[in-house]
Design a protein around this motif. Structure first.
Motif, PDB file in Angstrom:
ATOM      1  N   VAL A   1       0.821  -1.209   0.000  1.00  0.00           N
ATOM      2  CA  VAL A   1       0.000   0.000   0.000  1.00  0.00           C
ATOM      3  C   VAL A   1       0.855   1.259   0.000  1.00  0.00           C
ATOM      4  O   VAL A   1       0.522   2.248  -0.654  1.00  0.00           O
ATOM      5  CB  VAL A   1      -0.943  -0.001   1.226  1.00  0.00           C
ATOM      6  N   GLY A   2       1.985   1.242   0.741  1.00  0.00           N
ATOM      7  CA  GLY A   2       2.834   2.432   0.842  1.00  0.00           C
ATOM      8  C   GLY A   2       3.298   2.952  -0.510  1.00  0.00           C
ATOM      9  O   GLY A   2       3.044   4.131  -0.848  1.00  0.00           O
ATOM     10  N   PRO A   3       3.969   2.121  -1.324  1.00  0.00           N
ATOM     11  CA  PRO A   3       4.401   2.582  -2.651  1.00  0.00           C
ATOM     12  C   PRO A   3       3.236   2.979  -3.555  1.00  0.00           C
ATOM     13  O   PRO A   3       3.341   3.911  -4.360  1.00  0.00           O
ATOM     14  CB  PRO A   3       5.142   1.369  -3.216  1.00  0.00           C
ATOM     15  N   MET A   4       2.123   2.280  -3.400  1.00  0.00           N
ATOM     16  CA  MET A   4       0.934   2.582  -4.202  1.00  0.00           C
ATOM     17  C   MET A   4       0.447   4.005  -3.920  1.00  0.00           C
ATOM     18  O   MET A   4       0.222   4.801  -4.845  1.00  0.00           O
ATOM     19  CB  MET A   4      -0.175   1.573  -3.859  1.00  0.00           C
ATOM     20  N   VAL A   5       0.311   4.333  -2.643  1.00  0.00           N
ATOM     21  CA  VAL A   5      -0.199   5.656  -2.269  1.00  0.00           C
ATOM     22  C   VAL A   5       0.812   6.744  -2.638  1.00  0.00           C
ATOM     23  O   VAL A   5       0.434   7.831  -3.093  1.00  0.00           O
ATOM     24  CB  VAL A   5      -0.543   5.700  -0.764  1.00  0.00           C
ATOM     25  N   THR A   6       2.088   6.450  -2.464  1.00  0.00           N
ATOM     26  CA  THR A   6       3.129   7.422  -2.817  1.00  0.00           C
ATOM     27  C   THR A   6       3.032   7.838  -4.280  1.00  0.00           C
ATOM     28  O   THR A   6       3.095   9.034  -4.616  1.00  0.00           O
ATOM     29  CB  THR A   6       4.527   6.840  -2.548  1.00  0.00           C
ATOM     30  N   ASP A   7       2.842   6.868  -5.160  1.00  0.00           N
ATOM     31  CA  ASP A   7       2.762   7.183  -6.589  1.00  0.00           C
ATOM     32  C   ASP A   7       1.411   7.780  -6.980  1.00  0.00           C
ATOM     33  O   ASP A   7       1.322   8.533  -7.950  1.00  0.00           O
ATOM     34  CB  ASP A   7       3.071   5.944  -7.430  1.00  0.00           C
ATOM     35  N   LEU A   8       0.370   7.451  -6.239  1.00  0.00           N
ATOM     36  CA  LEU A   8      -0.918   8.110  -6.467  1.00  0.00           C
ATOM     37  C   LEU A   8      -0.799   9.594  -6.157  1.00  0.00           C
ATOM     38  O   LEU A   8      -1.250  10.449  -6.924  1.00  0.00           O
ATOM     39  CB  LEU A   8      -1.999   7.486  -5.575  1.00  0.00           C
ATOM     40  N   VAL A   9      -0.184   9.895  -5.028  1.00  0.00           N
ATOM     41  CA  VAL A   9      -0.005  11.292  -4.624  1.00  0.00           C
ATOM     42  C   VAL A   9       0.937  12.004  -5.587  1.00  0.00           C
ATOM     43  O   VAL A   9       0.720  13.182  -5.942  1.00  0.00           O
ATOM     44  CB  VAL A   9       0.548  11.365  -3.183  1.00  0.00           C
ATOM     45  N   GLY A  10       1.977  11.293  -6.053  1.00  0.00           N
ATOM     46  CA  GLY A  10       2.953  11.903  -6.943  1.00  0.00           C
ATOM     47  C   GLY A  10       2.493  12.041  -8.378  1.00  0.00           C
ATOM     48  O   GLY A  10       3.125  12.726  -9.178  1.00  0.00           O
ATOM     49  N   GLY A  11       1.383  11.372  -8.730  1.00  0.00           N
ATOM     50  CA  GLY A  11       0.849  11.500 -10.080  1.00  0.00           C
ATOM     51  C   GLY A  11       1.406  10.522 -11.083  1.00  0.00           C
ATOM     52  O   GLY A  11       1.156  10.647 -12.280  1.00  0.00           O
ATOM     53  N   GLN A  12       2.146   9.519 -10.622  1.00  0.00           N
ATOM     54  CA  GLN A  12       2.630   8.489 -11.542  1.00  0.00           C
ATOM     55  C   GLN A  12       1.489   7.590 -12.024  1.00  0.00           C
ATOM     56  O   GLN A  12       1.574   6.965 -13.082  1.00  0.00           O
ATOM     57  CB  GLN A  12       3.720   7.631 -10.878  1.00  0.00           C
ATOM     58  N   VAL A  13       0.437   7.488 -11.217  1.00  0.00           N
ATOM     59  CA  VAL A  13      -0.797   6.790 -11.596  1.00  0.00           C
ATOM     60  C   VAL A  13      -1.968   7.713 -11.296  1.00  0.00           C
ATOM     61  O   VAL A  13      -1.843   8.649 -10.501  1.00  0.00           O
ATOM     62  CB  VAL A  13      -0.959   5.442 -10.847  1.00  0.00           C
ATOM     63  N   ASP A  14      -3.113   7.423 -11.906  1.00  0.00           N
ATOM     64  CA  ASP A  14      -4.218   8.379 -11.868  1.00  0.00           C
ATOM     65  C   ASP A  14      -5.234   8.162 -10.757  1.00  0.00           C
ATOM     66  O   ASP A  14      -5.738   9.125 -10.175  1.00  0.00           O
ATOM     67  CB  ASP A  14      -4.941   8.362 -13.219  1.00  0.00           C
TER      68      ASP A  14
END
Length: 325
Positions: free
Chosen positions: A189-202
């Motif tokens: 979950v940690g890496p998932m949320v990090t990239d969601l916040v960073g905009g790497q995924v939508d």
């Protein structure tokens, strides 16, 4: 997944405490109770059970030792639970993946229904569909679905891993909407949320406690709660169901189970102790902070819930075409 916030199970706390007090011989045991969690430390289920541990131990009149045995999507720890003797000294706490795994793994080392004894589905942590506020202009589920359909495969969604409940929750939304998006699985979950916040995924479906600080900061926009009811932590966020996708109903549930052939008197004892613990002020306060709704099901209702969930996820997995070796 229908786990309502009803009060009847919790109001029963005083009666349960009285019943436990009336059965001191049954409630006392000097040997510690081993509670196996097939998840790592710091996970949602781990936080829930460690918060409940002292009250559960007090209600039982017995020491409780919590042991984390993560690995293989929960299979490693679950194997330890089912291999234990049905003597009341080893229990376990499983979650959604227990019902999902039979559909995504080609070979399972146990029968997820026959090899356990359900004691109680204790409650659930609500999920929320969120989008990166800078990459996705939609502000409602209706607008979100229209956006996905106008640009097929232009958007991506994150999950905590292939075949995880957060993957299937997002797949459920897409299936119900008749829309498509690119799946990007992460290792946790940690890496998932990090990239969601960073905009790497939508976008993605995330547990409310994990999403809340980023919703507050404005980095993530909540589009809808994925359960049947709104949640107190996000009072202004409607459910996905009430926004036109009534088939979306999923949350992160957890259940106390024992090995197969656990005697009925022990099942009753553990269920009563769990309900008593759930009614204590300290546990109620901890669950409120963790945004977890406790509403313990009876052993009979829990057994039916396991069967229904396994059948339901089998349909979702098939439609999403998810497989694991």
């Amino acid at each position: 997944m229908q786990i309502s916030i009803g009060r009847r199970a919790l109001v029963a706390g005083a009666a349960v405490a009285f019943a436990l007090a009336a059965l001191p011989a049954l409630a006392q045991n000097d040997k510690p109770l081993r509670v196996i969690l097939p998840v790592g430390t710091g996970s949602g289920v781990d936080a829930i059970m460690r918060a409940m541990g002292p009250a559960f131990s007090k209600a039982l009149g017995q020491p409780v030792v919590i042991e984390n045995l993560p690995g293989a999507g929960g299979i490693t720890g679950t194997q330890a639970i089912i291999k234990a003797a049905p003597d009341g000294l080893t229990l376990g706490v499983v979650s959604n993946n227990h019902a999902v795994n039979p559909s995504i793994y080609k070979k399972m080392p146990y029968d997820s229904l026959a090899d356990i004894t359900p004691i109680t589905v204790g409650g659930a942590t609500p999920f929320v569909l969120v989008a990166n506020a800078h990459r996705v202009p939609a502000k409602s589920v209706k607008d979100f679905v229209a956006l996905l359909k106008s640009k097929p495969d232009a958007y991506s969604y994150a999950s905590s891993g292939n075949g995880t409940i957060l993957h299937l929750a997002a797949a459920m939304v897409l299936d119900e909407a008749g829309a498509k998006a690119l799946h990007v699985p992460y290792k946790g979950v940690g890496p998932m949320v990090t990239d969601l916040v960073g905009g790497q995924v939508d976008f993605g479906v995330v547990a409310v406690p994990s999403a809340a600080p980023h919703i507050k900061s404005g980095a993530l926009r909540p589009l809808g709660v994925t359960g049947k009811e709104r949640v107190a932590a996000l009072p202004d966020v409607p459910t996905v169901a009430e926004q036109g996708l009534p088939g979306v109903d999923v949350a992160g549930w957890f259940a106390l189970v024992g090995p197969a052939r656990l005697p009925p008197e022990l099942v009753k004892r553990f269920y009563n102790a769990f309900v008593a613990a759930a009614n204590t002020p300290e546990v109620k306060q901890a669950m409120e902070k963790q945004v977890t709704i406790l509403n313990p099901m009876t052993p009979e209702a829990s057994a039916q819930f396991f069967r229904t969930e396994q059948e339901r996820y089998a349909r979702i997995v098939k439609r999403a075409n998810v497989t694991m070796e």
